[in-house]
Each structure stands twice: as structure tokens, then as C-alpha cells.
Design a protein around this motif. Structure first.
Motif, PDB file in Angstrom:
ATOM      1  N   VAL A 266       0.845  -1.204   0.000  1.00 19.88           N
ATOM      2  CA  VAL A 266       0.000   0.000   0.000  1.00 19.88           C
ATOM      3  C   VAL A 266       0.883   1.258   0.000  1.00 19.88           C
ATOM      4  O   VAL A 266       1.892   1.336   0.695  1.00 19.88           O
ATOM      5  N   ASN A 267       0.481   2.246  -0.794  1.00 20.84           N
ATOM      6  CA  ASN A 267       1.224   3.503  -0.944  1.00 20.84           C
ATOM      7  C   ASN A 267       1.104   4.411   0.283  1.00 20.84           C
ATOM      8  O   ASN A 267       0.223   4.219   1.115  1.00 20.84           O
ATOM      9  N   ASN A 268       1.907   5.458   0.304  1.00 21.44           N
ATOM     10  CA  ASN A 268       1.799   6.502   1.331  1.00 21.44           C
ATOM     11  C   ASN A 268       0.365   7.047   1.334  1.00 21.44           C
ATOM     12  O   ASN A 268      -0.235   7.216   0.263  1.00 21.44           O
ATOM     13  N   ASN A 269      -0.173   7.337   2.510  1.00 24.61           N
ATOM     14  CA  ASN A 269      -1.538   7.871   2.676  1.00 24.61           C
ATOM     15  C   ASN A 269      -2.616   6.910   2.161  1.00 24.61           C
ATOM     16  O   ASN A 269      -3.750   7.328   1.922  1.00 24.61           O
ATOM     17  N   GLY A 270      -2.248   5.652   2.003  1.00 24.96           N
ATOM     18  CA  GLY A 270      -3.215   4.670   1.514  1.00 24.96           C
ATOM     19  C   GLY A 270      -4.247   4.322   2.579  1.00 24.96           C
ATOM     20  O   GLY A 270      -4.063   4.598   3.773  1.00 24.96           O
ATOM     21  N   VAL A 271      -5.346   3.725   2.116  1.00 27.21           N
ATOM     22  CA  VAL A 271      -6.432   3.325   3.028  1.00 27.21           C
ATOM     23  C   VAL A 271      -6.666   1.825   2.880  1.00 27.21           C
ATOM     24  O   VAL A 271      -6.677   1.294   1.767  1.00 27.21           O
ATOM     25  N   VAL A 272      -6.853   1.167   4.020  1.00 23.24           N
ATOM     26  CA  VAL A 272      -7.144  -0.275   4.027  1.00 23.24           C
ATOM     27  C   VAL A 272      -8.477  -0.470   4.738  1.00 23.24           C
ATOM     28  O   VAL A 272      -8.641  -0.038   5.882  1.00 23.24           O
ATOM     29  N   ILE A 273      -9.427  -1.071   4.041  1.00 18.72           N
ATOM     30  CA  ILE A 273     -10.725  -1.368   4.656  1.00 18.72           C
ATOM     31  C   ILE A 273     -10.770  -2.859   4.964  1.00 18.72           C
ATOM     32  O   ILE A 273     -10.653  -3.695   4.059  1.00 18.72           O
ATOM     33  N   LEU A 274     -10.913  -3.189   6.234  1.00 17.07           N
ATOM     34  CA  LEU A 274     -11.073  -4.594   6.635  1.00 17.07           C
ATOM     35  C   LEU A 274     -12.566  -4.894   6.717  1.00 17.07           C
ATOM     36  O   LEU A 274     -13.299  -4.229   7.456  1.00 17.07           O
ATOM     37  N   PHE A 275     -13.010  -5.880   5.953  1.00 19.27           N
ATOM     38  CA  PHE A 275     -14.436  -6.164   5.810  1.00 19.27           C
ATOM     39  C   PHE A 275     -14.736  -7.647   6.032  1.00 19.27           C
ATOM     40  O   PHE A 275     -15.684  -7.999   6.715  1.00 19.27           O
ATOM     41  N   GLY A 276     -13.920  -8.523   5.445  1.00 21.28           N
ATOM     42  CA  GLY A 276     -14.122  -9.967   5.603  1.00 21.28           C
ATOM     43  C   GLY A 276     -13.854 -10.380   7.042  1.00 21.28           C
ATOM     44  O   GLY A 276     -12.993  -9.799   7.717  1.00 21.28           O
ATOM     45  N   THR A 277     -14.588 -11.397   7.516  1.00 20.25           N
ATOM     46  CA  THR A 277     -14.360 -11.913   8.869  1.00 20.25           C
ATOM     47  C   THR A 277     -14.281 -13.437   8.791  1.00 20.25           C
ATOM     48  O   THR A 277     -15.098 -14.066   8.122  1.00 20.25           O
ATOM     49  N   ASN A 278     -13.273 -13.978   9.426  1.00 16.74           N
ATOM     50  CA  ASN A 278     -13.119 -15.425   9.461  1.00 16.74           C
ATOM     51  C   ASN A 278     -12.376 -15.788  10.743  1.00 16.74           C
ATOM     52  O   ASN A 278     -11.149 -15.842  10.763  1.00 16.74           O
ATOM     53  N   GLY A 279     -13.180 -15.999  11.794  1.00 16.26           N
ATOM     54  CA  GLY A 279     -12.604 -16.293  13.106  1.00 16.26           C
ATOM     55  C   GLY A 279     -11.731 -17.538  13.091  1.00 16.26           C
ATOM     56  O   GLY A 279     -10.936 -17.751  14.004  1.00 16.26           O
ATOM     57  N   LYS A 280     -11.848 -18.353  12.036  1.00 20.93           N
ATOM     58  CA  LYS A 280     -11.082 -19.605  12.004  1.00 20.93           C
ATOM     59  C   LYS A 280      -9.783 -19.483  11.208  1.00 20.93           C
ATOM     60  O   LYS A 280      -9.044 -20.458  11.053  1.00 20.93           O
ATOM     61  N   ALA A 281      -9.505 -18.272  10.671  1.00 20.75           N
ATOM     62  CA  ALA A 281      -8.276 -18.105   9.868  1.00 20.75           C
ATOM     63  C   ALA A 281      -7.055 -18.203  10.779  1.00 20.75           C
ATOM     64  O   ALA A 281      -7.085 -17.722  11.916  1.00 20.75           O
ATOM     65  N   PRO A 282      -5.960 -18.833  10.276  1.00 20.13           N
ATOM     66  CA  PRO A 282      -4.747 -18.941  11.112  1.00 20.13           C
ATOM     67  C   PRO A 282      -4.124 -17.577  11.382  1.00 20.13           C
ATOM     68  O   PRO A 282      -4.303 -16.643  10.602  1.00 20.13           O
ATOM     69  N   GLY A 283      -3.386 -17.479  12.495  1.00 22.10           N
ATOM     70  CA  GLY A 283      -2.758 -16.213  12.899  1.00 22.10           C
ATOM     71  C   GLY A 283      -1.625 -15.812  11.967  1.00 22.10           C
ATOM     72  O   GLY A 283      -1.087 -16.640  11.227  1.00 22.10           O
ATOM     73  N   TYR A 284      -1.259 -14.514  12.024  1.00 18.98           N
ATOM     74  CA  TYR A 284      -0.128 -14.011  11.245  1.00 18.98           C
ATOM     75  C   TYR A 284       0.758 -13.226  12.211  1.00 18.98           C
ATOM     76  O   TYR A 284       0.255 -12.333  12.915  1.00 18.98           O
TER      77      TYR A 284
END
Ligand code: DN4
Ligand code: BGC
Ligand code: ZN
Ligand code: ZN
Length: 361
Positions: A266-284
Motif C-alpha cells: 500500500v502507498n503513502n496515505n493509503g487506506v485499508v478497509i477490513l471487511f471480511g471476517t473469518n474467526g477460524k483463519a490462522p494467525g499471522y
């Protein structure tokens, strides 16, 4: 009591049944309705799988009628200046609690996770997969465009996208996000995922001038590629071709590993929208470099859930525009029409699914 057919689960345990239920007819009501089409999505499937711990049955009941993506027909209505018998309407999913945001019609931004705030077919309020529905008129949005037909069933999933763009509009104002020509034309939007919400995000992004790419970890079906092409949306299998220099990133996968892989593009001043949800996804494992990357570039990460009545209205306007410009593509977004008895669609996505709907009558 009135006996009627309904599709029910037992929240949060899960399971699904097309069965007969008894529901009392209220003494007074604003509107009596019946379903025409009802969409199904990851939320319904999560409920049936017992994977959504936040869901619950209405108080004192041992089942929850499913269905929040509804297109309903008005069968009867008290005298009012808005709807009448025969109209098609879309009901709101979320109902207000008592906090300040709920009191101003912005229950989508509920301040306290209000115990009185409910979501039809999801938390503490029966959904719309049943023969007879009684509703207050204030929770109904009329479908004005007769050309829309069953496409109007996409209003509910699209209203989430309209709200997310409101979030984008607010947070992107912390610096100048536009290009030198004062528009968004050519700014790069990447959407992780290629399901129904991703498609709706991509069309809304194109409308705003973004250069839009949808990504997934596999190739896509011909039907999906054809629809994208008609709308001027690109697709990349990111295992072969990783997009760079992203201005707006939208995640519909809920997978933190994938989100962070893209966040680092993502570029400078970029925006990230978190929308998907998956409580079972592995950690990062987020490391110091990840944090540095976000901080040093003034990147804004915003979560977005649900939407307000205004976004349902905006969604209907966008659907009408898209349907006028791309009628064939819009028709092909509904990839499968099921009968209410086909409850297997809650367990298994039909191949090449964009949106599966149940035709109720
Ligand atoms: P969907 O059709 O299941 O879409 C999810 C998409 O993400 C599919 O195309 C998946 O592909 C894709 N995906 C999964 N894992 C990855 C990955 N690692 N990399 C790339 N793509 C991946 O569901 P939907 O479109 O109905 O909804 C999208 C998400 O938004 C769901 O998590 C919903 O729970 C959430 N949602 C949020 C709101 C809200 O915040 C409203 C509605 C839905 P494949 O696995 O199918 O190939 O208000
Ligand atoms: C609905 C939203 C709701 C969310 C809850 C989505 O499928 O579209 O209205 O707030 O589920 O997780
Ligand atoms: Zn949904
Ligand atoms: Zn509230």
C-alpha cells in the motif's frame, strides 16, 4: 398462532432445517409481507456451521429463522405515504438499541455493542426465510425501479459496500488522496477475494474512477472474468501476479496472512478497509517492520460493518445504474436460484458461485 414454513437454525450451535413453525400474528402491524427472493452469504453459512459465536436466538426461543438478504412483497399495509400492497421492499437487517449512534439511525455504528441492538436472521431477531413477516414501515426501503426485478435482492449486500465507501471518504480526508487532476481516476484499488461482496466493491470502485483489480489465490471462472471485463475490472491470481502500489485495499477474505501480504504493497496515505471476517483463519505474526511500514506511510486501517438506511437507498440507485448499463452482466451475478427445500446450499457453495438466492414464491 399461524403455522408457516421457514428455514431455521439454532444459534450459535448451528444446523439448518426447512420446517413448519408457529408464530403469533400481532394484533396491530404496519406491514404484512412475504419473501420473493432471499440471498445467502458467508454469514448464513457461518451460522449453519456453528462458526459465529456472536449469534443467538430471540429471547425465550430455541430457534432462529435465517435470512437477512431479502426482497419482500407487501401483502398488506396500514395507511401511509410510502408503501402499498404489491410494492417490493428491502428490510433493514440491524435494529437500534439505546446508545447515541443507535438513536440517530446509525445502529451500524453502535457505540456499545448494545444488548438491545439486534440483527434479523443473525442476532436475537428472526430473519426473513419464512412465509409471513410483519414489519414496521421505518425498517423498509422501497424498490422504486421496476426494471430491477430479482437484482434488487443484491441491495442488502451492496449496502455494506456503500457504508464502507463512506468510511473511505471520511478517513481518506486526512491528507489529499486525489490525483493531480483532483479525481480518483487512475488510483489503484485492490480487493482481496472474488465473492459477491468483492464484485459489488469492484463495481462501486469503478464508479468512483478507481483502477480496480480483484485478486484471489486461484484462477477464476469464465463467467466471473466476463462480468469483470464488462465492468472494466481486472483480475489477478496473486500467486502468479502480485499487484503493487495500492491506494485503496479492501479485504473480503478475513485472512490476516493475505491481508498483511497486500498491506505491505500500500502507498503513502493509503487506506485499508477490513471487511471480511473469518474467526477460524490462522494467525499471522505481525513484526516491527510491518508496524514501521504502516506508521511511516500514514496508512489508515479501518474496519467496516453493516450500514444505515441511507446506504440501502444508495445501493438501489447503484443497482439501477449498473442494470441499465450492463444488464447481461448484472443478470449473471445471480449464479444459482434454489428452492427453500435445498438446504444443502448452506453447506456447499455451488461451483462458480457469485450469489446464490432462494426463490421463495
Ligand atoms: P464469500 O463469497 O465467501 O467471499 C470471500 C472471498 O474471499 C472468496 O472469493 C474467497 O475465495 C476469498 N478468499 C478466502 N481466502 C482468501 C485468500 N487467502 N486470498 C484471497 N482470497 C481469499 O463471502 P461474501 O462475499 O459474502 O463476504 C465476504 C466477507 O465479508 C465474508 O467474510 C463475510 O463474513 C464478510 N461480510 C462482512 C459484512 C460487514 O462487515 C457484510 C457481509 C459480509 P474462495 O475461497 O471462494 O475461492 O458488514
Ligand atoms: C450483514 C450485516 C451484518 C453482518 C454481521 C452481514 O452479512 O450484511 O448487516 O452486520 O453480517 O456480521
Ligand atoms: Zn449476507
Ligand atoms: Zn447502540
Amino acid at each position: 398462532m399461524t403455522e408457516q414454513k421457514a428455514i431455521v437454525t439454532d444459534a450459535p450451535k448451528g444446523g439448518v432445517k426447512y420446517t413448519t413453525i408457529d408464530m403469533p400474528e400481532p394484533e396491530h402491524y404496519d406491514a404484512k409481507l412475504s419473501p420473493v427472493y432471499i440471498g445467502i452469504c458467508g454469514t448464513d453459512r457461518g451460522e449453519v456451521a456453528g462458526a459465529l459465536s456472536f449469534t443467538y436466538n430471540p429471547e425465550g426461543e430455541n430457534f432462529l429463522v435465517l435470512g437477512h438478504e431479502a426482497l419482500l412483497r407487501v401483502d398488506d399495509a396500514r395507511d401511509n405515504g410510502y408503501i402499498k400492497k404489491g410494492d417490493l421492499v428491502v428490510p433493514l437487517v440491524r435494529r437500534p438499541g439505546k446508545c447515541i449512534n443507535c438513536r440517530i439511525g446509525r445502529q451500524d455504528n453502535c457505540s456499545i455493542g448494545d444488548p438491545d441492538k439486534h440483527e434479523a436472521g443473525i442476532t436475537g431477531l428472526h430473519g426473513f426465510m419464512r412465509d409471513v413477516i410483519y414489519e414496521d414501515i421505518e425498517y423498509l426501503v422501497k424498490v422504486e425501479d421496476p426494471e430491477l426485478g430479482r437484482i434488487a435482492v443484491l441491495t442488502e449486500p451492496l449496502k455494506n459496500v456503500m457504508k464502507a465507501f463512506e468510511v473511505f471518504d471520511v478517513v481518506s480526508k486526512r491528507s489529499i488522496f486525489f490525483g493531480d487532476d483532483s479525481t480518483l481516476i487512475g488510483k489503484r484499488m485492490v480487493i482481496i477475494g472474488s465473492g459477491s461482496e468483492a464484485f459489488l466493491y469492484s463495481f462501486a470502485g469503478v464508479d468512483r474512477g478507481f483502477d480496480v483489480t480483484m485478486v484471489n489465490r486461484h484462477d477464476e471462472t469464465e463467467n466471473k472474468l466476463k462480468i469483470m471485463d464488462e465492468f472494466g475490472v481486472k483480475f489477478a491470481n496473486y500467486l502468479k501476479d502480485m499487484p503493487e502500489k495500492i491506494d485503496l485495499l479492501v479485504d473480503t477474505s478475513g485472512d490476516p496472512t493475505t491481508t498483511f501480504k497486500f498491506l505491505r504493497k500500500v502507498n503513502n496515505n493509503g487506506v485499508v478497509i477490513l471487511f471480511g471476517t473469518n474467526g477460524k483463519a490462522p494467525g499471522y505474526p505481525v513484526d516491527g517492520e510491518d508496524i514501521d511500514y504502516i506508521v511511516e506511510r500514514n496508512i489508515t486501517i479501518a474496519g467496516s460493518v453493516d450500514a444505515a438506511k441511507i446506504h440501502y437507498v444508495q445501493a438501489l440507485q447503484s443497482l439501477s445504474n449498473w442494470n441499465r448499463r450492463h444488464p447481461d452482466a448484472m443478470k449473471s451475478i445471480i449464479t444459482y436460484e434454489a428452492k427453500p427445500s435445498e438446504t444443502n446450499i448452506f453447506f456447499q457453495k455451488p461451483h462458480g458461485e457469485i450469489k446464490t438466492v432462494i426463490k421463495w414464491q
